[in-house]
Design an enzyme around this catalytic site. Sequence first.
Site, mmCIF file in Angstrom:
data_model
loop_
_atom_site.group_PDB
_atom_site.id
_atom_site.type_symbol
_atom_site.label_atom_id
_atom_site.label_comp_id
_atom_site.label_asym_id
_atom_site.label_seq_id
_atom_site.Cartn_x
_atom_site.Cartn_y
_atom_site.Cartn_z
ATOM 1 N N HIS A 101 -62.015 -41.457 69.357
ATOM 2 C CA HIS A 101 -62.189 -42.169 70.630
ATOM 3 C C HIS A 101 -63.160 -43.317 70.452
ATOM 4 O O HIS A 101 -64.078 -43.260 69.654
ATOM 5 C CB HIS A 101 -62.677 -41.229 71.736
ATOM 6 C CG HIS A 101 -63.872 -40.414 71.362
ATOM 7 N ND1 HIS A 101 -63.774 -39.272 70.591
ATOM 8 C CD2 HIS A 101 -65.185 -40.581 71.624
ATOM 9 C CE1 HIS A 101 -64.981 -38.773 70.406
ATOM 10 N NE2 HIS A 101 -65.867 -39.549 71.012
ATOM 11 N N HIS A 103 -65.858 -45.552 72.541
ATOM 12 C CA HIS A 103 -66.653 -45.692 73.756
ATOM 13 C C HIS A 103 -66.713 -47.178 74.104
ATOM 14 O O HIS A 103 -67.037 -48.001 73.235
ATOM 15 C CB HIS A 103 -68.088 -45.219 73.554
ATOM 16 C CG HIS A 103 -68.243 -43.757 73.225
ATOM 17 N ND1 HIS A 103 -68.698 -42.833 74.143
ATOM 18 C CD2 HIS A 103 -68.028 -43.075 72.083
ATOM 19 C CE1 HIS A 103 -68.756 -41.643 73.575
ATOM 20 N NE2 HIS A 103 -68.362 -41.750 72.316
#
Length: 114
Positions: A101, A103
């Site tokens: 992922h 951010h």
Amino acid sequence: MSNDCIFCKIIAGEIPSKQVYKDDLVTAFHDIHPVAPVHVLIVPNEHIPSVAAVEETHEAILGHMFTVARRIAEQLGVAESGFRLVVNTGADGGQDVFHLHMHLLGGRRLGRLG
Ligand code: AMP
Ligand code: ZN
């Protein structure tokens, strides 16, 4: 999809999230514990555990994550003020969720790294 992965469950709609974007390759949603006024997670729909598991076959997805980051930054009003993209990897990198992922952080002046 990985059965015990929280982000796979969010992508599948099995766990609720505040979604901001979704297409065939990626999903983006607000982080549940924001550390900045804008804190969005951009994740590949495919379960890639971390950057340590990235292959050439993932390059289209990984490149697309940056285009989506730019779009979300515009949508949430931080494209001009600036933002930070962070991809934690492994234990020393501070990765808690092992589904890759990115951010997207913004909305305030962020400190220096380190
Ligand atoms: P990392 O430490 O880079 O693995 O980041 C994992 C991030 O996922 C943290 O910032 C968490 O706050 C966030 N997170 C964990 N569970 C959820 C959830 N159910 N919905 C949204 N964000 C989450
Ligand atoms: Zn996953």
